[in-house]
Structure formats: structure tokens, C-alpha cells
Write a protein that holds these residues in place. Structure first.
Motif, PDB file in Angstrom:
ATOM      1  N   LEU A   1       0.777  -1.234  -0.090  1.00 65.26           N
ATOM      2  CA  LEU A   1      -0.089  -0.037   0.039  1.00 65.26           C
ATOM      3  C   LEU A   1       0.875   1.237   0.060  1.00 65.26           C
ATOM      4  O   LEU A   1       0.406   2.127  -0.627  1.00 65.26           O
ATOM      5  N   ALA A   2       1.954   0.999   0.780  1.00 65.68           N
ATOM      6  CA  ALA A   2       2.874   2.340   0.684  1.00 65.68           C
ATOM      7  C   ALA A   2       3.295   2.674  -0.634  1.00 65.68           C
ATOM      8  O   ALA A   2       3.439   3.745  -1.154  1.00 65.68           O
ATOM      9  N   VAL A   3       3.621   1.554  -1.511  1.00 62.04           N
ATOM     10  CA  VAL A   3       4.246   1.580  -2.882  1.00 62.04           C
ATOM     11  C   VAL A   3       3.087   2.093  -3.781  1.00 62.04           C
ATOM     12  O   VAL A   3       3.186   3.230  -4.535  1.00 62.04           O
TER      13      VAL A   3
ATOM     14  N   THR B   1      -6.747   4.282   4.385  1.00 61.79           N
ATOM     15  CA  THR B   1      -7.804   3.512   4.760  1.00 61.79           C
ATOM     16  C   THR B   1      -8.169   2.134   4.459  1.00 61.79           C
ATOM     17  O   THR B   1      -8.524   1.343   5.166  1.00 61.79           O
ATOM     18  N   GLY B   2      -7.497   1.893   3.289  1.00 60.04           N
ATOM     19  CA  GLY B   2      -7.576   0.710   2.625  1.00 60.04           C
ATOM     20  C   GLY B   2      -6.736  -0.284   3.526  1.00 60.04           C
ATOM     21  O   GLY B   2      -6.934  -1.744   3.812  1.00 60.04           O
ATOM     22  N   TYR B   3      -5.572  -0.010   4.091  1.00 65.86           N
ATOM     23  CA  TYR B   3      -4.869  -0.843   4.926  1.00 65.86           C
ATOM     24  C   TYR B   3      -5.736  -1.168   6.264  1.00 65.86           C
ATOM     25  O   TYR B   3      -5.717  -2.223   6.869  1.00 65.86           O
ATOM     26  N   PHE B   4      -6.556  -0.239   6.836  1.00 66.43           N
ATOM     27  CA  PHE B   4      -7.304  -0.650   7.715  1.00 66.43           C
ATOM     28  C   PHE B   4      -8.639  -1.229   7.620  1.00 66.43           C
ATOM     29  O   PHE B   4      -8.905  -2.168   8.313  1.00 66.43           O
ATOM     30  N   VAL B   5      -8.986  -1.140   6.408  1.00 67.47           N
ATOM     31  CA  VAL B   5     -10.105  -1.783   5.987  1.00 67.47           C
ATOM     32  C   VAL B   5      -9.743  -3.314   5.787  1.00 67.47           C
ATOM     33  O   VAL B   5     -10.554  -4.282   6.327  1.00 67.47           O
TER      34      VAL B   5
ATOM     35  N   VAL C   1       1.792   5.481   5.030  1.00 73.66           N
ATOM     36  CA  VAL C   1       1.391   4.104   5.375  1.00 73.66           C
ATOM     37  C   VAL C   1       2.397   3.467   6.229  1.00 73.66           C
ATOM     38  O   VAL C   1       1.789   2.601   7.187  1.00 73.66           O
ATOM     39  N   VAL C   2       3.615   3.564   5.916  1.00 73.30           N
ATOM     40  CA  VAL C   2       4.551   2.819   6.576  1.00 73.30           C
ATOM     41  C   VAL C   2       4.749   3.289   8.113  1.00 73.30           C
ATOM     42  O   VAL C   2       4.566   2.300   9.084  1.00 73.30           O
ATOM     43  N   ALA C   3       4.480   4.531   8.231  1.00 69.63           N
ATOM     44  CA  ALA C   3       4.523   5.170   9.838  1.00 69.63           C
ATOM     45  C   ALA C   3       3.415   4.411  10.307  1.00 69.63           C
ATOM     46  O   ALA C   3       3.249   4.089  11.480  1.00 69.63           O
ATOM     47  N   SER C   4       2.165   4.387   9.527  1.00 71.51           N
ATOM     48  CA  SER C   4       0.821   3.848  10.376  1.00 71.51           C
ATOM     49  C   SER C   4       1.022   2.547  10.609  1.00 71.51           C
ATOM     50  O   SER C   4       0.580   2.031  11.701  1.00 71.51           O
ATOM     51  N   TRP C   5       1.699   1.601   9.832  1.00 70.71           N
ATOM     52  CA  TRP C   5       1.981   0.341  10.044  1.00 70.71           C
ATOM     53  C   TRP C   5       2.997   0.176  11.358  1.00 70.71           C
ATOM     54  O   TRP C   5       2.869  -0.635  12.075  1.00 70.71           O
ATOM     55  N   LEU C   6       3.975   1.178  11.223  1.00 67.99           N
ATOM     56  CA  LEU C   6       5.016   0.805  12.309  1.00 67.99           C
ATOM     57  C   LEU C   6       4.034   1.283  13.738  1.00 67.99           C
ATOM     58  O   LEU C   6       4.377   0.469  14.742  1.00 67.99           O
ATOM     59  N   VAL C   7       3.263   2.192  13.717  1.00 75.35           N
ATOM     60  CA  VAL C   7       2.657   2.484  14.885  1.00 75.35           C
ATOM     61  C   VAL C   7       1.771   1.301  15.330  1.00 75.35           C
ATOM     62  O   VAL C   7       1.824   0.879  16.463  1.00 75.35           O
ATOM     63  N   GLU C   8       1.038   0.556  14.331  1.00 75.12           N
ATOM     64  CA  GLU C   8       0.263  -0.515  14.623  1.00 75.12           C
ATOM     65  C   GLU C   8       1.317  -1.726  15.038  1.00 75.12           C
ATOM     66  O   GLU C   8       0.655  -2.336  16.135  1.00 75.12           O
ATOM     67  N   ALA C   9       2.294  -1.839  14.793  1.00 76.46           N
ATOM     68  CA  ALA C   9       3.182  -2.684  14.989  1.00 76.46           C
ATOM     69  C   ALA C   9       3.824  -2.641  16.384  1.00 76.46           C
ATOM     70  O   ALA C   9       4.149  -3.660  17.222  1.00 76.46           O
ATOM     71  N   LYS C  10       3.961  -1.401  16.654  1.00 81.37           N
ATOM     72  CA  LYS C  10       4.880  -1.168  17.945  1.00 81.37           C
ATOM     73  C   LYS C  10       4.103  -1.076  19.260  1.00 81.37           C
ATOM     74  O   LYS C  10       4.383  -0.825  20.073  1.00 81.37           O
ATOM     75  N   GLN C  11       2.491  -0.799  18.925  1.00 80.88           N
ATOM     76  CA  GLN C  11       1.854  -0.333  19.944  1.00 80.88           C
ATOM     77  C   GLN C  11       2.320  -0.526  21.641  1.00 80.88           C
ATOM     78  O   GLN C  11       2.482   0.160  22.200  1.00 80.88           O
ATOM     79  N   SER C  12       2.588  -1.843  21.844  1.00 83.64           N
ATOM     80  CA  SER C  12       2.763  -2.405  23.139  1.00 83.64           C
ATOM     81  C   SER C  12       4.421  -2.358  23.279  1.00 83.64           C
ATOM     82  O   SER C  12       4.967  -2.743  24.405  1.00 83.64           O
ATOM     83  N   VAL C  13       5.269  -2.264  22.201  1.00 79.57           N
ATOM     84  CA  VAL C  13       6.619  -2.199  22.365  1.00 79.57           C
ATOM     85  C   VAL C  13       7.296  -0.887  22.730  1.00 79.57           C
ATOM     86  O   VAL C  13       8.293  -1.065  23.721  1.00 79.57           O
ATOM     87  N   VAL C  14       6.853   0.179  22.186  1.00 73.19           N
ATOM     88  CA  VAL C  14       7.685   1.349  22.693  1.00 73.19           C
ATOM     89  C   VAL C  14       6.590   2.224  23.378  1.00 73.19           C
ATOM     90  O   VAL C  14       5.492   2.195  23.272  1.00 73.19           O
ATOM     91  N   GLU C  15       7.234   2.811  24.424  1.00 70.54           N
ATOM     92  CA  GLU C  15       6.394   3.764  25.419  1.00 70.54           C
ATOM     93  C   GLU C  15       5.980   4.906  24.357  1.00 70.54           C
ATOM     94  O   GLU C  15       6.552   5.316  23.717  1.00 70.54           O
ATOM     95  N   ASN C  16       4.569   5.033  24.316  1.00 72.78           N
ATOM     96  CA  ASN C  16       3.932   6.248  23.512  1.00 72.78           C
ATOM     97  C   ASN C  16       4.581   7.419  23.829  1.00 72.78           C
ATOM     98  O   ASN C  16       4.832   7.881  25.097  1.00 72.78           O
TER      99      ASN C  16
END
Lengths: 456, 146
Positions: free
Chosen positions: A110-112, A148-152, A275-290
Motif C-alpha cells: 500500500l505504501a508503494v 484507509t484501505g490498509y485498515f479496511v 502508510v509505513v508510519a501507520s503500520w509501524l505505529v500498529e506494530a509497535k503499540q505495546s513495544v515502545v513507550e507512547n
């Protein structure tokens, strides 16, 4: 074997022990699995020796050792784990809950696609530098549908919601492109500014999915937005370094790549990074201190101090606010900033905790922002008719009212909470319920303002 | 499987009522011991501990959990390699195997321990009295322990 009743209770005990162990940062779930295997084998041996289930469990747990000491020992061996690492693709199946490679593939595709979409208007002869108006109006329309497509895809949204979201994006495309804007007019600029805000609400609906109607769902979206912004800024910093480096090394061999960088690498990278940043935020939720709440903790007292100083100076010197053209926008930004501070400290606060000093600082901040804005508004109101109602001024005034209403009621709720007459959840609910107001107002600016002001 | 006398006795030893071995010595000997046990054949945490208990006659008491950070350190250093296997009970179990560098490390540890042992033997022999089975030298009082 033991009777089933016992078996259940021992499973429960093991579950409890496991979840207790999982809370240790230094002990990963693979290690928990390894220790659990140990515990179970020990249990089996003890049970075979004739110990009762409870006894056997106690002995086995005691043999594994004190969990604090154990987790210290793990931390010593795996000190890197105290620096939370982002594991995007788990290397072994021990780590549960981490997004799989499928997620990464989807995000990168999706980023591409976003990077391609940003240059797609080239097919119709539209260029980034020559058709700035088109790009200003449409940049959010080129990128946000893919996000949006990514989250859909990720949330497996119902067909009804997807259709509804599609309608929103198509409608946005129509309003942004079919109105006969006067080139470089105010209404075109307003559309460029407000369309992303309105569409961001659509992203939120996709992000929260079925949870959009709940306070928690919207709060998660707020957290997501804050983290996304921070990630995006970090990625942008990296991008600046990269482009600078590319330009320099190619200049060293006598090739000027700046035109390529300017019209391809930077816009495509900026679009894909969303898109990449959104994916990173999704992936790291519990990994990094907000980070957003950390920043609010730092800046809330500073902003409060500055505002009080400002109000004090205003009173002391008796100066009036110098009303010039952009003063309203300045105060809009101030209010928006204060709301952001309020939102992000609320997003990280445990609503069950009693009020503390930081809450008092927060109230001071909100009240002083309200006073500052009241002073500004009263100065402007006296002269607004003399200035005339330009689209910019009406939009800025509308935003000021929206933010002011939000802050005023927030102040009431917060003070109630401080005095023990209300709960913090009321404030959270007010803030999350208010989210659509921003989107609706932005939509009104996009849809109603251009015809109202004759596309000026 | 039956609970052997070793297992039962270690239950009582756990709280240190009966003599144990100094913590530092346990820690220092853990690497050669684990490597040597793995040199006998691939194994997993619980079985390694059982073997330690067997070999030491119950005198070396490890807190079970503490074995795992040791194994993970050896894994990080490349002395052992680990792999998950599904055992008959359907549970997943992490097996460790000694590597070539682990064997080299074991040989090196062995050399060092033999040197220490030989040195101590020398002085034990010279003293030849004082240290009897009835009066174990309190480990904490060893002046060279620090």
C-alpha cells in the motif's frame, strides 16, 4: 492421572503463574513457554510421587525460584530487552500477538501504491510544481484512501462500512475538483487545509472499525494519530538525511540529481511514509513507550506557565491585543495546541486514579487558555464587522468557537473531577464525542464555503 | 516416574538447612557443568537440572529458574544451540545442543578447573589435617573467595 476437577484448577493456577511471568519485561513469551514446560514436568514428577495438586504446584513454583530474582537474572543476560525492541516479524513462534509478515507485505504494497498514486496525475499531464493548486487540494485524496484501505484490510471491515467510506472519498474528490475555484483564492486554500481534516475522520472510522462508537475506540484513534505524527516526523528526518546524502554524493561525480529528488523521491517517499508510519505505529503499540503523552507531560506545565505570564503581562501593562489579519489563526492554533495537550495527557491517564498535581496544572492551562482566547475574541468582535467577512476570517472564527466550546466544557468537567463531583471518564467521553465536530466543520468548509464565497 | 531419594532430600535442603555450596562457586561452575552435561547428549532444562542433582548427590542446589539465563548466555555466545521440539505429551520443549565452540570452551574450562583443583589439592595435602569430613570449611570464610 488426577481427576478432572483437579486438572482444571491446576490449569488455572498455571495460567495465573504464566500471566504473572508475562508481565516481566525481561522475560519474553518464548522464555515463559520454556519455564512453563519446566514447571509442568516438575509438577508431573511431584504428582507421581503422591503430592496433592496444590502442594505439588507450590513446590514446583518455589523451585523455579523467586520471580523478582529470576527476572533480574534474565535482565542481566538480556539487557537489550529492557530497551524495548520492535519485533516486526517474529523469528520464532514463541512470540504471540506480533503482526506477521502478511501485515508487513500489505503495508509495503500500500505504501508503494501511495507513492505511485502521488505521481499518477502525471498521466493526465498534471505536475507537482506547475499544478500546485491541484496537488494542494488533492494530496490527502491521493494518500488517505490507501491508508484507509490498509485498515479496511486489517480490521476486516464490514462491506457496508467500506461502501460508506468509498462514498466519502468519491464525494471529497468531487467537491475538491469540480468547484470552479479562482486560482490561488482563499476558498481553494481553505479546501486544501480542511479536506485532510475531514478525511482524517474517515481514516478514524476505518481505524476504530466497530469500536468507533465507543470511547475506547476513539481514544485509540487519538493515540494512534499522535504516535503517527511523531513517527512521521522521525521518518521525515531520516528522509532529509537520505536525500541530502544522495544529492551530495552524486554531485561529487558531476551528476545533478536534484530534479529527480524533488519531483520523484521526496513526494513518493512522503506519500509512502504515511502508510509505513501507520503500520509501524500498529506494530509497535505495546513495544515502545507512547511518545505523545510523554511530550504532553513535558509541555503542559510550560504552556501553562507561558499563558499565565502572558495574561499577567497583559493585565500589568494594560496593552490591547494588536488586531491584525492573522491574529485569529494564532489564537486558533493556541487553542488547538491546548486541546492536544489535554487529549494526549487524557489518553495516557488511568481514569480510575484520583486527581493529582498534574491534573491541577492541566486545569490551570485550560482556564488560562480560555481567558487568553476570551481577551482576543472580545478585541476581535469589536472590530470584525469593520474587517469584513472574508472566507478565511469566517473559517477561523468558526474554528475558534468550536475549540472554545470544547475547552470551556472540558474546564467544567475537569474542575468537577478535581472537586470529586465527577469522574475522569466524563472528560474522556466529552473529548471523544467531540471528534466528529471537527470533521463535520471541516466538511462544511470544504462543501459550503466555496459556493458561499463565490469560489474566491 | 518416581520421586527418587534425591528429589525428596532436595525438598528439605531447599531452605539451606543442610549444607550447600557457596553461591559464587555454583555460579562459576555452572558453565562447565552445563556444557559437560550437554556434551553427553542433547538435553533440555529440566533434565539438565536432574543430571546436576544426580552428579552432585544433591549437594549442588540450583534454583531451577536460574539455569535458563545460563543456557541463554551460552546460546548467545554460540556454545550451545537451541531448537524447539514437540514431545510426546504434545508440549513444546526447548532442546539444547553443544556446538563446536562449546566443546572448545568446555576443554578450556576443564583445563582451568583442573588447575584450580590441583592447586587446592596441593595445599590440602600440605595441611593434611584440620579439614575433616565432620568440620566442613565454611565457604564464606575462604579468604581467597573474594
Amino acid at each position: 492421572m488426577q481427576d478432572p476437577g483437579h486438572a482444571v484448577s491446576i490449569e488455572e493456577q498455571i495460567d495465573q503463574w504464566r500471566s504473572y511471568l508475562r508481565r516481566r519485561q525481561a522475560i519474553h513469551s518464548v522464555d515463559v513457554a520454556e519455564l512453563e514446560d519446566h514447571l509442568r514436568e516438575q509438577l508431573a514428577v511431584l504428582l507421581d510421587a503422591g503430592l496433592a495438586t496444590d502442594e505439588a504446584f507450590l513446590v514446583a513454583v518455589k523451585r523455579i525460584g523467586n520471580l523478582d530474582a529470576l527476572s533480574r537474572e534474565f535482565a542481566r543476560e538480556h539487557s537489550d530487552r529492557l530497551w524495548k525492541q520492535l519485533v516486526l516479524v517474529p523469528s520464532d513462534s514463541g512470540g504471540l500477538q506480533t503482526p506477521g509478515p502478511k501485515d508487513a507485505i500489505a503495508a509495503f504494497s500500500l505504501a508503494v501504491a501511495a507513492a505511485v498514486a502521488i505521481k499518477a496525475p502525471l498521466l493526465f499531464g498534471l505536475q507537482l510544481d506547475k499544478d500546485a493548486g491541484f496537488y494542494a487540494r488533492n494530496v490527502s485524496l491521493l494518500v488517505l484512501p490507501l491508508l484507509t484501505g490498509y485498515f479496511v484490510w486489517k480490521r476486516r471491515l464490514a462491506a457496508g462500512t467500506v461502501r460508506w467510506l468509498a462514498v466519502v472519498f468519491v464525494a471529497a474528490g468531487i467537491f475538491a475538483n469540480l468547484y470552479p475555484f479562482v486560482p490561488q483564492g482563499s476558498t481553494e486554500a481553505l479546501t486544501a487545509l480542511h479536506l485532510p481534516i475531514a478525511l482524517w475522520l474517515a481514516v478514524g472510522i476505518a481505524y476504530a472499525g466497530a469500536r468507533w462508537r465507543q470511547v475506547e475506540g476513539r481514544m485509540d484513534f487519538i493515540r494512534f494519530s499522535g504516535e503517527l505524527l511523531i513517527y512521521y516526523v522521525l521518518i521525515a528526518l531520516g528522509g532529509v538525511v537520505l536525500t541530502g546524502l544522495i544529492a551530495t554524493i552524486f554531485r561529487a561525480i558531476g551528476i545533478d540529481v536534484r530534479p529527480f529528488l524533488g519531483s520523484w523521491l521526496v513526494p513518493c517517499g512522503a506519500a509512502g511514509a504515511v502508510v509505513v508510519a501507520s503500520w509501524l505505529v500498529e506494530a509497535k503499540q505495546s513495544v515502545v513507550e507512547n511518545m505523545a503523552p510523554v511530550l504532553t507531560r513535558l509541555f503542559t506545565p510550560l504552556f501553562a506557565a507561558v499563558l499565565i505570564l502572558f495574561l499577567g503581562t497583559l493585565l500589568w501593562t494594560g496593552r490591547g491585543i494588536d488586531i491584525e489579519r492573522n491574529v485569529l489563526i494564532t489564537f486558533d492554533l493556541l487553542l488547538a495546541m491546548v486541546i492536544a495537550l489535554l487529549l494526549y495527557s487524557a489518553s495516557a491517564r488511568d481514569p480510575r486514579l484520583p486527581p493529582d498535581v498534574f491534573d491541577a496544572v492541566q486545569v490551570v492551562l485550560v482556564v488560562s487558555a480560555l481567558l487568553t482566547d476570551a481577551v482576543a475574541l472580545s478585541a476581535i468582535a469589536a472590530r470584525i464587522s469593520g474587517f469584513g467577512f472574508t472566507p478565511n476570517r469566517v473559517a477561523a472564527l468558526g474554528e475558534n468557537v468550536i475549540l472554545l466550546v470544547n475547552l470551556a466544557w472540558s474546564a467544567v468537567l475537569y474542575i468537577r473531577f478535581l472537586r470529586g463531583r465527577g469522574s475522569f471518564t466524563d472528560l474522556e467521553r466529552w473529548q471523544t464525542n467531540y471528534l466528529p465536530v471537527y470533521g463535520v466543520w471541516a466538511a462544511i468548509v470544504v462543501i459550503v464555503f466555496p459556493p458561499l464565497f463565490r469560489y474566491l | 516416574m518416581l520421586l527418587g531419594p534425591l528429589e525428596l532430600s532436595s525438598l528439605t535442603q531447599r531452605d539451606g538447612e543442610i549444607m550447600g555450596i557457596n553461591k559464587d562457586l555454583i555460579a562459576a561452575s555452572s558453565t562447565p557443568l552445563v556444557l559437560a552435561i550437554l556434551a553427553e547428549g542433547d538435553s533440555y532444562g529440566y533434565a539438565i537440572l536432574r543430571r546436576v542433582r544426580e552428579l552432585s548427590g544433591g549437594r549442588m542446589e540450583w534454583t531451577d529458574g536460574m539455569l535458563y539465563p545460563v543456557l541463554h548466555r551460552l546460546e548467545r555466545l554460540g556454545h550451545v544451540e537451541a531448537r524447539w521440539k514437540v514431545v510426546e505429551s504434545g508440549r513444546r520443549r526447548k532442546y539444547y545442543r553443544i556446538t563446536r565452540s562449546g566443546r572448545a570452551q568446555l576443554a578450556e574450562e576443564r583445563r582451568q578447573w583442573q588447575a584450580v583443583d590441583a592447586t587446592l589439592r596441593g595445599i590440602w595435602g600440605a595441611l593434611s589435617l584440620g579439614v575433616t569430613a565432620g568440620h566442613p570449611l565454611p565457604a564464606a570464610a575462604c579468604p581467597w573467595g573474594a
